[in-house]
Design an enzyme around this catalytic site. Structure first.
Site, short mmCIF file in Angstrom:
data_model
loop_
_atom_site.label_atom_id
_atom_site.label_comp_id
_atom_site.label_asym_id
_atom_site.label_seq_id
_atom_site.Cartn_x
_atom_site.Cartn_y
_atom_site.Cartn_z
N SER A 143 0.41 6.83 2.52
CA SER A 143 0.91 7.92 3.37
C SER A 143 2.16 8.57 2.79
CB SER A 143 1.24 7.39 4.76
OG SER A 143 0.08 6.96 5.43
N GLU A 158 -6.73 8.59 16.98
CA GLU A 158 -7.41 9.90 16.97
C GLU A 158 -8.31 10.04 15.74
OE1 GLU A 158 -3.95 9.96 19.55
OE2 GLU A 158 -4.18 9.39 17.45
N GLU A 170 -9.10 -2.08 5.14
CA GLU A 170 -7.90 -2.18 5.97
C GLU A 170 -8.25 -2.14 7.45
OE1 GLU A 170 -3.56 0.02 6.44
OE2 GLU A 170 -5.26 1.17 5.70
N GLN A 220 0.84 -1.19 0.00
CA GLN A 220 0.00 0.00 0.00
C GLN A 220 0.88 1.25 0.00
OE1 GLN A 220 -2.59 0.02 3.38
NE2 GLN A 220 -3.81 1.75 2.69
#
Length: 407
Positions: free
Chosen positions: A124, A376, A239, A121
């Protein structure tokens, strides 16, 4: 509207179809006589890879929950377990099945399921982690190919991957969620460089990937140009569900099983009743999470999960950390020694569940509350998309990406 009897008849027909396919597979291709790749290829061809997929691409077009029946029957027959490094088939597979064209489904799904081709993947970036839509890896269309430049980070097992799920910035002049495009990129392409990122465990399971003038054929674009955010959500939801659910393991297995096994082997002369009570509280939480995942799996009506998958991801991340913190605590001074921090690049995603693996697991689960979306971010998703609470102010949502201030 179908009557109750008609609905029941449809269910029976689907179940019988799956059972017949399982019987045919095991009769004609006994798993003990074949390699894992060969058997899984026949499983795919019988429509038993992802039963809810359409026929011809690993499915039978039936209810997703019948996959559990397939997995149980094949496990009982001695079928090979999934390759731990093949985790990303549970992300890339649903994404291609949902957004890919017919040729992409035929090209990618079978070798992905068999394990002949591994995936990673590439989402990010150093400046776009939790704010994934802020990514800047640039894709420019040049004829029937795209040229991609940029950097990706925290790419699990990218050093083993044949293909990558890559999301890029294809139009910087529109708001950030609207200018993204999703690709399947050949990890052996010229210009793709994979560098290890050493973790606190000593391993380099994660990587950073540099893309320099990488040429990607337009035929490897998944979804329409500019639709990368929508396509990515399919990957991300799967995911979080895959990380959080753990496949509804047996009672007392997994992380909590490792803790209980450790407790049973220790000398309890120095253990307090409080430590025992903490162990029981963790066991109850683990069992509640396991049952919740089983119920969620039984209630799924479609192949792709919704934001509810964030519940399991958030809960499992924090529970795993609590479990292995307790494991280190009850080992006392022995919990501080006995782990090999030698640099190495792992071949799969397996984590030992034995006492000798407690030190490794304690360190490794630090990443659980980061990977697949931070805790978060999971709380934001649950608050806004599940509970319907007001969203946080987002001043950059409607302005062009080029005008957004970045660090």
């Amino acid at each position: 509207m179908a009557s109750e009897s008609e609905s029941g008849l449809a269910v029976d027909v689907e179940t019988k179809l799956v059972e017949d396919k399982i019987a045919d597979l095991l009769r004609d291709y006994p798993p003990k006589d074949l390699s894992a790749i060969e058997f899984r290829g026949h499983q795919f061809d019988h429509g038993l890879a992802w039963v809810h997929h359409e026929e011809g691409v690993g499915g039978l077009g039936v209810r997703p929950r019948l996959q559990r029946l397939v997995n149980e029957k094949l496990h009982q027959a001695g079928a090979p377990a999934p390759d731990p490094a093949g985790f990303f088939q549970f992300l890339a597979g649903p994404t291609i099945a949902t957004h890919g064209n017919d040729e992409q489904k035929r090209r990618f799904l079978r070798p992905m399921f068999t394990g002949q081709e591994r995936w990673c993947q590439l989402f990010s970036e150093p400046g776009a982690g939790s704010d994934f839509a802020g990514l800047g890896a640039r894709a420019v269309l040049d004829g029937d190919e795209w040229t991609v430049n940029g950097q990706k980070v925290w790419n699990t097992l990218a050093h083993l991957a044949d293909w990558g799920m890559l999301v890029t910035r294809s139009n910087p002049d529109v708001p950030k969620h609207k200018g993204m495009t999703y690709f399947a990129v050949d990890m052996k392409s010229p210009g793709v460089e994979v560098r290890p990122l050493r973790q606190i465990t000593g391993e380099a399971e994660f990587n950073e990937v540099y893309l320099t003038d990488v040429r990607i054929p337009d035929e490897n674009r998944i979804g329409e140009p500019g639709e990368g955010w929508r396509v990515s959500l399919t990957t991300l939801m799967n995911e979080r569900t895959a990380i959080g659910s753990g496949g509804a393991p047996k009672r007392g297995s997994g992380s909590i099983g490792a803790l209980v096994n450790l407790w049973q082997r220790l000398d309890h002369s120095d253990q307090t009743p409080v430590a025992r009570d903490q162990l029981m509280q963790l066991w109850v939480k683990a069992e509640a999470l396991r049952l919740t995942n089983m119920r969620a799996g039984a209630n799924r009506k479609a192949g792709n999960p919704g934001p509810e998958g964030s519940v399991a991801k958030l809960a499992s991340a924090e529970l795993n950390q609590s479990i292995f913190e307790h494991a280190v605590n009850i080992k006392g001074a022995a919990g501080l020694i006995g782990y090999d921090y030698t640099f190495r690049r792992p071949e799969d995603l397996s984590v030992t569940g034995s006492e000798s693996g407690i030190g490794h697991a304690f360190l490794r689960v630090r990443a659980n509350s980061i990977e697949g979306g931070t805790s978060e971010i999971m709380r934001n998703i649950l608050g806004e998309q599940v509970l319907g609470l007001p969203g946080e102010p987002r001043v950059d949502k409607e302005i062009p990406w080029t005008d957004v201030t970045r660090s």
